[in-house]
Design an enzyme around this catalytic site. Structure first.
Site, PDB file in Angstrom:
ATOM      1  CE  LYS A  17      -2.101  -1.201   3.858  1.00 11.63           C
ATOM      2  NZ  LYS A  17      -1.417  -2.486   4.122  1.00 11.63           N
ATOM      3  NE  ARG A  92      -4.838  -1.340   9.747  1.00  9.17           N
ATOM      4  CZ  ARG A  92      -3.754  -0.843   9.188  1.00  9.17           C
ATOM      5  NH1 ARG A  92      -3.799   0.231   8.458  1.00  9.17           N
ATOM      6  NH2 ARG A  92      -2.616  -1.448   9.344  1.00  9.17           N
ATOM      7  NE  ARG A 131       7.560  -2.747   6.323  1.00  6.36           N
ATOM      8  CZ  ARG A 131       6.249  -2.638   6.457  1.00  6.36           C
ATOM      9  NH1 ARG A 131       5.532  -2.067   5.512  1.00  6.36           N
ATOM     10  NH2 ARG A 131       5.656  -3.114   7.518  1.00  6.36           N
ATOM     11  NE  ARG A 164       5.740  -0.701  10.247  1.00  4.33           N
ATOM     12  CZ  ARG A 164       4.610  -0.757   9.540  1.00  4.33           C
ATOM     13  NH1 ARG A 164       4.548  -0.182   8.345  1.00  4.33           N
ATOM     14  NH2 ARG A 164       3.553  -1.381  10.014  1.00  4.33           N
ATOM     15  NE  ARG A 175       1.683  -5.052  11.057  1.00  3.89           N
ATOM     16  CZ  ARG A 175       2.812  -4.992  10.350  1.00  3.89           C
ATOM     17  NH1 ARG A 175       3.948  -5.457  10.848  1.00  3.89           N
ATOM     18  NH2 ARG A 175       2.812  -4.454   9.145  1.00  3.89           N
TER      19      ARG A 175
HETATM   20  P1  AP5 Z   1       4.797  -1.648   1.911  1.00  8.25           P
HETATM   21  O1  AP5 Z   1       4.491  -0.785   0.747  1.00  8.25           O
HETATM   22  O2  AP5 Z   1       5.528  -1.062   3.053  1.00  8.25           O
HETATM   23  O3  AP5 Z   1       3.467  -2.421   2.406  1.00  8.25           O
HETATM   24  P2  AP5 Z   1       2.164  -1.912   3.131  1.00  8.25           P
HETATM   25  O4  AP5 Z   1       0.985  -2.510   2.470  1.00  8.25           O
HETATM   26  O5  AP5 Z   1       2.195  -0.432   3.283  1.00  8.25           O
HETATM   27  O6  AP5 Z   1       2.335  -2.653   4.534  1.00  8.25           O
HETATM   28  P3  AP5 Z   1       2.265  -2.103   6.015  1.00  8.25           P
HETATM   29  O7  AP5 Z   1       2.971  -3.114   6.879  1.00  8.25           O
HETATM   30  O8  AP5 Z   1       2.686  -0.686   6.110  1.00  8.25           O
HETATM   31  O9  AP5 Z   1       0.755  -2.190   6.299  1.00  8.25           O
HETATM   32  P4  AP5 Z   1       0.086  -2.240   7.634  1.00  8.25           P
HETATM   33  O10 AP5 Z   1      -1.278  -2.047   7.186  1.00  8.25           O
HETATM   34  O11 AP5 Z   1       0.330  -3.447   8.445  1.00  8.25           O
HETATM   35  O12 AP5 Z   1       0.822  -1.075   8.505  1.00  8.25           O
HETATM   36  P5  AP5 Z   1       0.410   0.433   8.801  1.00  8.25           P
HETATM   37  O13 AP5 Z   1       1.639   1.221   8.838  1.00  8.25           O
HETATM   38  O14 AP5 Z   1      -0.698   0.858   7.947  1.00  8.25           O
HETATM   39  O15 AP5 Z   1       5.622  -2.911   1.347  1.00  8.25           O
HETATM   40  C1  AP5 Z   1       6.081  -3.937   2.217  1.00  8.25           C
HETATM   41  C2  AP5 Z   1       7.482  -4.396   1.803  1.00  8.25           C
HETATM   42  O16 AP5 Z   1       7.406  -5.030   0.528  1.00  8.25           O
HETATM   43  C3  AP5 Z   1       8.513  -3.268   1.641  1.00  8.25           C
HETATM   44  O17 AP5 Z   1       9.757  -3.742   2.051  1.00  8.25           O
HETATM   45  C4  AP5 Z   1       8.516  -3.004   0.124  1.00  8.25           C
HETATM   46  O18 AP5 Z   1       9.768  -2.504  -0.325  1.00  8.25           O
HETATM   47  C5  AP5 Z   1       8.241  -4.387  -0.431  1.00  8.25           C
HETATM   48  N1  AP5 Z   1       7.464  -4.353  -1.686  1.00  8.25           N
HETATM   49  C6  AP5 Z   1       6.422  -3.518  -1.989  1.00  8.25           C
HETATM   50  N2  AP5 Z   1       5.932  -3.801  -3.209  1.00  8.25           N
HETATM   51  C7  AP5 Z   1       6.677  -4.855  -3.684  1.00  8.25           C
HETATM   52  C8  AP5 Z   1       6.641  -5.601  -4.902  1.00  8.25           C
HETATM   53  N3  AP5 Z   1       5.769  -5.332  -5.888  1.00  8.25           N
HETATM   54  N4  AP5 Z   1       7.540  -6.616  -5.038  1.00  8.25           N
HETATM   55  C9  AP5 Z   1       8.420  -6.889  -4.050  1.00  8.25           C
HETATM   56  N5  AP5 Z   1       8.511  -6.216  -2.883  1.00  8.25           N
HETATM   57  C10 AP5 Z   1       7.640  -5.201  -2.702  1.00  8.25           C
HETATM   58  O19 AP5 Z   1      -0.151   0.307  10.295  1.00  8.25           O
HETATM   59  C11 AP5 Z   1       0.702   0.064  11.385  1.00  8.25           C
HETATM   60  C12 AP5 Z   1      -0.090   0.087  12.683  1.00  8.25           C
HETATM   61  O20 AP5 Z   1      -0.657   1.394  12.883  1.00  8.25           O
HETATM   62  C13 AP5 Z   1      -1.294  -0.852  12.742  1.00  8.25           C
HETATM   63  O21 AP5 Z   1      -0.916  -2.163  13.122  1.00  8.25           O
HETATM   64  C14 AP5 Z   1      -2.166  -0.146  13.775  1.00  8.25           C
HETATM   65  O22 AP5 Z   1      -1.697  -0.371  15.082  1.00  8.25           O
HETATM   66  C15 AP5 Z   1      -1.961   1.317  13.432  1.00  8.25           C
HETATM   67  N6  AP5 Z   1      -2.926   1.798  12.425  1.00  8.25           N
HETATM   68  C16 AP5 Z   1      -2.659   2.247  11.172  1.00  8.25           C
HETATM   69  N7  AP5 Z   1      -3.786   2.592  10.529  1.00  8.25           N
HETATM   70  C17 AP5 Z   1      -4.803   2.360  11.393  1.00  8.25           C
HETATM   71  C18 AP5 Z   1      -6.218   2.496  11.306  1.00  8.25           C
HETATM   72  N8  AP5 Z   1      -6.825   2.938  10.193  1.00  8.25           N
HETATM   73  N9  AP5 Z   1      -6.960   2.155  12.399  1.00  8.25           N
HETATM   74  C19 AP5 Z   1      -6.381   1.718  13.528  1.00  8.25           C
HETATM   75  N10 AP5 Z   1      -5.053   1.543  13.665  1.00  8.25           N
HETATM   76  C20 AP5 Z   1      -4.270   1.859  12.610  1.00  8.25           C
HETATM   77 MG    MG Z   2       2.435   0.917   4.858  1.00  6.92          MG
END
Ligand code: AP5
Ligand code: MG
Ligand code: ZN
Length: 222
Positions: A17, A92, A131, A164, A175
């Site tokens: 994402k 979410r 990552r 992270r 997660r």
């Molecule tokens: P990346 O682009 O970083 O993936 P992502 O989908 O953004 O994954 P996240 O782990 O950030 O999602 P998440 O939803 O768990 O975490 P968030 O920060 O939102 O890519 C991942 C890896 O793959 C990278 O190394 C990248 O280089 C690689 N990659 C990407 N594309 C690729 C490809 N095509 N081929 C190969 N490799 C590739 O949330 C964190 C925490 O915050 C949550 O757990 C929660 O506690 C809180 N939080 C956030 N939003 C909310 C909400 N709306 N409500 C409540 N709590 C929330």
């Molecule tokens: Mg992300």
């Protein structure tokens, strides 16, 4: 008649994402709003919602809705969001989705499309295990798939790269459980609303970005 564009990127942890939002925001001229990034920036500075969000993020649980929804609604009321937003990591759960729909409707605005980035669980685990992200601007890198030009440094801003704390095997498992229980039902919610666009999230970053942008254009959005 609205002339802006609002998109949601939906997908499991590690689906790409953040990676895709950066590319698509640039391509379509949208503001990238990532709730995880906003929480991590608050934690870095120790300000705002940091104290309330920390323990939930460490455990891989969702931060309570009242905190998250308030933070997002404040952010989208800023003038830069008027020409369109790409949401990454929000909504979410159903409560967040309904709150967003309601807030947008109040200003005669709406979500246009929800891009569901589909990636196998095996690939998700490989991606999260390797990552590294930038402490300053949150850009994600991957040890093997997309390494930075200089090891440990962000290509975009020179910031320090780190892993992270919620990318450990244990927390990633949690997660994923939270994603399947609370977030995956949104696939159905947006399908019923006629807004879902499912994209194969595997393959090179540019290939996936091409699929998303072509998919959105095909729907004659822009
Ligand atoms: P990346 O682009 O970083 O993936 P992502 O989908 O953004 O994954 P996240 O782990 O950030 O999602 P998440 O939803 O768990 O975490 P968030 O920060 O939102 O890519 C991942 C890896 O793959 C990278 O190394 C990248 O280089 C690689 N990659 C990407 N594309 C690729 C490809 N095509 N081929 C190969 N490799 C590739 O949330 C964190 C925490 O915050 C949550 O757990 C929660 O506690 C809180 N939080 C956030 N939003 C909310 C909400 N709306 N409500 C409540 N709590 C929330
Ligand atoms: Mg992300
Ligand atoms: Zn950076």
């Amino acid at each position: 008649m609205r002339n802006n564009l609002n998109i949601i990127l939906l997908g499991a942890p590690g689906a790409g994402k953040g990676t895709q939002a950066a590319v698509v925001a640039q391509e379509l001229g949208l503001v990238h709003i990532a709730t995880g990034d906003l929480f991590r920036q608050a934690l870095e500075k120790g300000t705002g919602v940091a104290a309330q969000a920390k323990s939930y993020m460490e455990k891989g649980l969702l931060v309570p809705d009242e905190i998250t929804i308030k933070m997002v609604l404040e952010r989208i009321s800023a003038p830069d969001c008027q020409s369109g937003v790409i949401f990454d990591g929000f909504p979410r759960n159903l409560k967040q989705a309904e709150a967003l729909d309601k807030a947008l409707a109040q200003k005669e605005d709406a979500i246009d499309k929800v891009v569901y980035i589909k990636v196998s669980e095996k690939e998700l685990l490989e991606r999260l295990g390797g990552r590294w992200i930038c402490r300053k601007c949150q850009t994600p890198y991957h040890e093997v798939n997309s390494p930075p030009k200089v090891w440990g440094k962000c290509d975009k801003c020179g910031g320090e790269l780190y892993q992270r704390p919620d990318d450990t095997t244990e927390t990633v498992k949690k997660r994923l459980v939270v994603y399947f229980e609370e977030t995956a039902p949104l696939i159905d919610y947006y399908t019923k609303a006629g807004k879902l666009l499912e994209i194969d999230g595997e393959g090179a970053v540019e290939e996936v970005a091409g699929r998303i942008v072509r998919g959105l254009r095909k729907e004659a959005i822009r």
